[in-house]
Design a protein around this motif. Structure first.
Motif, PDB file in Angstrom:
ATOM      1  N   PRO A 260       0.833  -1.207   0.000  1.00 33.97           N
ATOM      2  CA  PRO A 260       0.000   0.000   0.000  1.00 33.97           C
ATOM      3  C   PRO A 260       0.863   1.250   0.000  1.00 33.97           C
ATOM      4  N   PRO A 261       0.397   2.322  -0.596  1.00 34.09           N
ATOM      5  CA  PRO A 261       1.207   3.545  -0.661  1.00 34.09           C
ATOM      6  C   PRO A 261       1.377   4.175   0.715  1.00 34.09           C
ATOM      7  N   THR A 262       2.446   4.929   0.879  1.00 30.82           N
ATOM      8  CA  THR A 262       2.644   5.702   2.096  1.00 30.82           C
ATOM      9  C   THR A 262       1.668   6.887   2.088  1.00 30.82           C
ATOM     10  N   PHE A 263       1.546   7.535   3.239  1.00 30.91           N
ATOM     11  CA  PHE A 263       0.659   8.697   3.313  1.00 30.91           C
ATOM     12  C   PHE A 263       1.093   9.777   2.329  1.00 30.91           C
ATOM     13  N   GLU A 264       2.403   9.985   2.229  1.00 26.79           N
ATOM     14  CA  GLU A 264       2.903  11.013   1.317  1.00 26.79           C
ATOM     15  C   GLU A 264       2.567  10.666  -0.131  1.00 26.79           C
ATOM     16  N   GLN A 265       2.676   9.391  -0.486  1.00 29.14           N
ATOM     17  CA  GLN A 265       2.357   8.972  -1.852  1.00 29.14           C
ATOM     18  C   GLN A 265       0.869   9.087  -2.150  1.00 29.14           C
ATOM     19  N   ALA A 266       0.036   8.825  -1.152  1.00 31.06           N
ATOM     20  CA  ALA A 266      -1.412   8.820  -1.361  1.00 31.06           C
ATOM     21  C   ALA A 266      -2.044  10.187  -1.152  1.00 31.06           C
ATOM     22  N   HIS A 267      -1.320  11.117  -0.568  1.00 32.57           N
ATOM     23  CA  HIS A 267      -1.891  12.384  -0.119  1.00 32.57           C
ATOM     24  C   HIS A 267      -2.658  13.123  -1.222  1.00 32.57           C
ATOM     25  N   ASP A 268      -1.980  13.411  -2.341  1.00 37.19           N
ATOM     26  CA  ASP A 268      -2.609  14.243  -3.370  1.00 37.19           C
ATOM     27  C   ASP A 268      -3.810  13.551  -4.001  1.00 37.19           C
ATOM     28  N   GLY A 269      -3.695  12.240  -4.213  1.00 36.83           N
ATOM     29  CA  GLY A 269      -4.821  11.503  -4.789  1.00 36.83           C
ATOM     30  C   GLY A 269      -6.027  11.488  -3.860  1.00 36.83           C
ATOM     31  N   LEU A 270      -5.781  11.287  -2.567  1.00 28.96           N
ATOM     32  CA  LEU A 270      -6.880  11.304  -1.600  1.00 28.96           C
ATOM     33  C   LEU A 270      -7.513  12.690  -1.511  1.00 28.96           C
ATOM     34  N   ARG A 271      -6.682  13.703  -1.507  1.00 26.51           N
ATOM     35  CA  ARG A 271      -7.209  15.071  -1.438  1.00 26.51           C
ATOM     36  C   ARG A 271      -8.104  15.361  -2.634  1.00 26.51           C
ATOM     37  N   GLN A 272      -7.646  14.984  -3.822  1.00 28.07           N
ATOM     38  CA  GLN A 272      -8.452  15.225  -5.015  1.00 28.07           C
ATOM     39  C   GLN A 272      -9.755  14.436  -4.974  1.00 28.07           C
ATOM     40  N   LYS A 273      -9.673  13.215  -4.493  1.00 33.51           N
ATOM     41  CA  LYS A 273     -10.876  12.381  -4.375  1.00 33.51           C
ATOM     42  C   LYS A 273     -11.871  13.003  -3.403  1.00 33.51           C
ATOM     43  N   MET A 274     -11.382  13.519  -2.283  1.00 35.20           N
ATOM     44  CA  MET A 274     -12.255  14.129  -1.293  1.00 35.20           C
ATOM     45  C   MET A 274     -12.891  15.412  -1.832  1.00 35.20           C
ATOM     46  N   ILE A 275     -12.127  16.170  -2.604  1.00 38.87           N
ATOM     47  CA  ILE A 275     -12.679  17.378  -3.224  1.00 38.87           C
ATOM     48  C   ILE A 275     -13.797  17.001  -4.198  1.00 38.87           C
ATOM     49  N   GLN A 276     -13.544  15.997  -5.029  1.00 36.62           N
ATOM     50  CA  GLN A 276     -14.556  15.565  -5.994  1.00 36.62           C
ATOM     51  C   GLN A 276     -15.815  15.086  -5.291  1.00 36.62           C
ATOM     52  N   GLU A 277     -15.651  14.327  -4.226  1.00 36.04           N
ATOM     53  CA  GLU A 277     -16.814  13.852  -3.474  1.00 36.04           C
ATOM     54  C   GLU A 277     -17.583  15.016  -2.854  1.00 36.04           C
ATOM     55  N   GLY A 278     -16.839  15.990  -2.329  1.00 35.46           N
ATOM     56  CA  GLY A 278     -17.486  17.152  -1.736  1.00 35.46           C
ATOM     57  C   GLY A 278     -18.254  17.971  -2.763  1.00 35.46           C
ATOM     58  N   VAL A 279     -17.658  18.138  -3.940  1.00 33.84           N
ATOM     59  CA  VAL A 279     -18.331  18.880  -5.014  1.00 33.84           C
ATOM     60  C   VAL A 279     -19.589  18.143  -5.450  1.00 33.84           C
ATOM     61  N   GLN A 280     -19.495  16.825  -5.616  1.00 29.66           N
ATOM     62  CA  GLN A 280     -20.670  16.041  -6.014  1.00 29.66           C
ATOM     63  C   GLN A 280     -21.784  16.165  -4.979  1.00 29.66           C
ATOM     64  N   LYS A 281     -21.428  16.149  -3.708  1.00 27.78           N
ATOM     65  CA  LYS A 281     -22.431  16.287  -2.643  1.00 27.78           C
ATOM     66  C   LYS A 281     -23.081  17.668  -2.692  1.00 27.78           C
TER      67      LYS A 281
END
Length: 321
Positions: A260-281
Motif C-alpha cells: 500500500p502507498p505511504t501517506f505522502e504517496q497517497a496524499h494528493d490523490g486522496l485530497r483530489q478524491k475528497m474534493i470531488q466527493e465534496g463537489v458532487q455532494k
C-alpha cells in the motif's frame, strides 16, 4: 488575471505570471506574500491615531477608482509557488502595475460602451456565475478537506490494508474479432508483439508497442482485467477479449505484489478524491433545492420519445441559375 502582451515592456514578467497563474476553486493556496501595511514609524510629534494603518489601504487610484492592498494579496494567492517566492518588494510593484493596466482597460471599455454590448453582458453574467459557484464550493467543500481529514481517510482506507497484485501488460486493440484472431495467428508464428501493436492497434498507446504499464485489477474494465490477471508472465491470450472498446489481444509482461502507498504517496490523490466527493455532494444538494425544466434544442417541451440530438441544420438554398 490575463494581460495582453505588448502593453509595455515592463509587463513581460507580469504576463509570464499571468500565464503561470493557477487558481482552482478548491486549491489550498499558501499564504500570500505580505506587503508592508504599516507606515513608517511616527515621529514623536505625530499623534499615534493619525498614523494607524487602515485595514485595507488604498495603494493606487485610476481616475479616482481605488486599488486596495487586498486586490494585490488576492492576485498573489493565485500565483504558483515559484512566483510567490519572489520578494514582496519586487512582486507587489509588478502586480500593482498589472492592476492599474487592467482598470485602465476596463475604464476605456466602459467609455466606448462595450459594457452595454449584449454579447459582453452575457460574458459578464457568466463570469459572475462562475465566481459565485467557485465561492460556494470553496465555502462548503474547502473546510472539509483538511490535513487531519486526509490523514483520517488514509488511516481508514489504506494504512493497514494488505497490498494488491499488479500486472504489467501490453495489448493490441482492433475493431473486430476476425482481426484479433489474425493477430493471434501471426503471434503464434513468432511475430513480435510490439511490432504488431504499432501496425494494427487502434489504441493511443500503439506507438509504445501497446504498453499499458503496471495496473491493478480494478483499474481496467472487468473483462480485460479478468483476462490479463489470468495470464502468466510472457503468455499471450489465445482468444480475443471483447470489451466496450473493441477486441483485445493481451500479453502479460510481469506480475508483482504492490505494498500500500505511504501517506505522502497517497496524499494528493486522496485530497483530489475528497474534493470531488465534496463537489458532487454540494451539487446534489443544490439540485435538490431547485425546480428543473428541460426543453429540446429548438425550445419545445421535451417528450419521452424525444432525443438529445440538436435540430438538423436547414438545407442550403439551391444555387441561382
Amino acid at each position: 488575471m490575463a494581460v495582453f502582451p505588448g502593453l509595455s515592456g515592463r509587463l513581460s514578467l507580469v504576463a509570464a505570471i499571468a500565464a503561470l497563474s493557477c487558481g482552482p476553486a478548491l486549491a489550498q493556496a499558501p499564504a500570500s506574500p505580505k506587503a508592508p501595511t504599516s507606515p513608517p514609524a511616527a515621529s514623536p510629534a505625530t499623534p499615534a491615531a493619525a498614523t494607524a494603518a487602515p485595514a485595507d489601504p488604498v495603494v493606487a487610484k485610476v481616475n479616482g477608482q481605488p486599488i486596495h492592498l487586498s486586490e494585490l494579496n488576492q492576485a498573489a494567492q493565485s500565483l504558483p509557488p515559484q512566483l510567490r517566492s519572489i520578494p514582496p518588494q519586487t512582486l507587489f510593484p509588478m502586480l500593482l502595475d498589472q492592476q492599474i493596466d487592467r482598470k485602465a482597460l476596463v475604464q476605456e471599455a466602459r467609455k466606448t460602451g462595450l459594457d452595454k454590448d449584449p454579447a459582453v453582458q452575457r460574458q459578464m453574467a457568466l463570469a459572475e456565475d462562475t465566481a459565485l459557484q467557485s465561492a460556494l464550493l470553496s465555502k462548503q467543500v474547502g473546510p472539509t478537506v483538511t490535513e487531519e481529514a486526509i490523514r483520517a481517510r488514509y488511516d481508514k482506507e489504506m494504512a493497514d490494508k494488505p497490498g494488491q497484485e499488479e500486472v504489467h501488460a501490453r495489448h493490441i486493440l482492433v475493431p473486430t474479432e476476425e482481426e484479433a484472431k489474425k493477430v493471434i495467428a501471426e503471434l503464434k508464428k513468432g511475430a513480435d508483439f510490439a511490432t504488431l501493436a504499432k501496425q494494427y492497434s487502434k489504441d493511443p498507446g500503439a506507438a509504445q508497442g501497446g504498453d499499458l504499464g503496471w495496473f491493478k485489477k480494478d483499474e481496467m474494465v472487468p473483462a480485460f482485467s479478468a483476462a490479463a490477471f489470468a495470464l502468466k508472465p510472457g503468455q499471450i491470450s489465445d482468444k480475443p477479449v471483447k470489451t466496450e472498446f473493441g477486441w483485445h489481444v493481451i500479453q502479460l509482461e510481469e506480475k508483482r505484489h504492490a505494498e500500500p502507498p505511504t501517506f505522502e504517496q497517497a496524499h494528493d490523490g486522496l485530497r483530489q478524491k475528497m474534493i470531488q466527493e465534496g463537489v458532487q455532494k454540494a451539487v446534489k444538494q443544490a439540485r435538490a433545492d431547485v425546480t428543473v425544466e428541460k426543453f429540446n434544442m429548438d425550445g419545445s417541451p421535451q417528450r419521452p420519445t424525444d432525443t438529445a440530438q440538436p435540430p438538423a441544420a436547414p438545407a442550403p438554398a439551391p444555387a441561382k441559375k
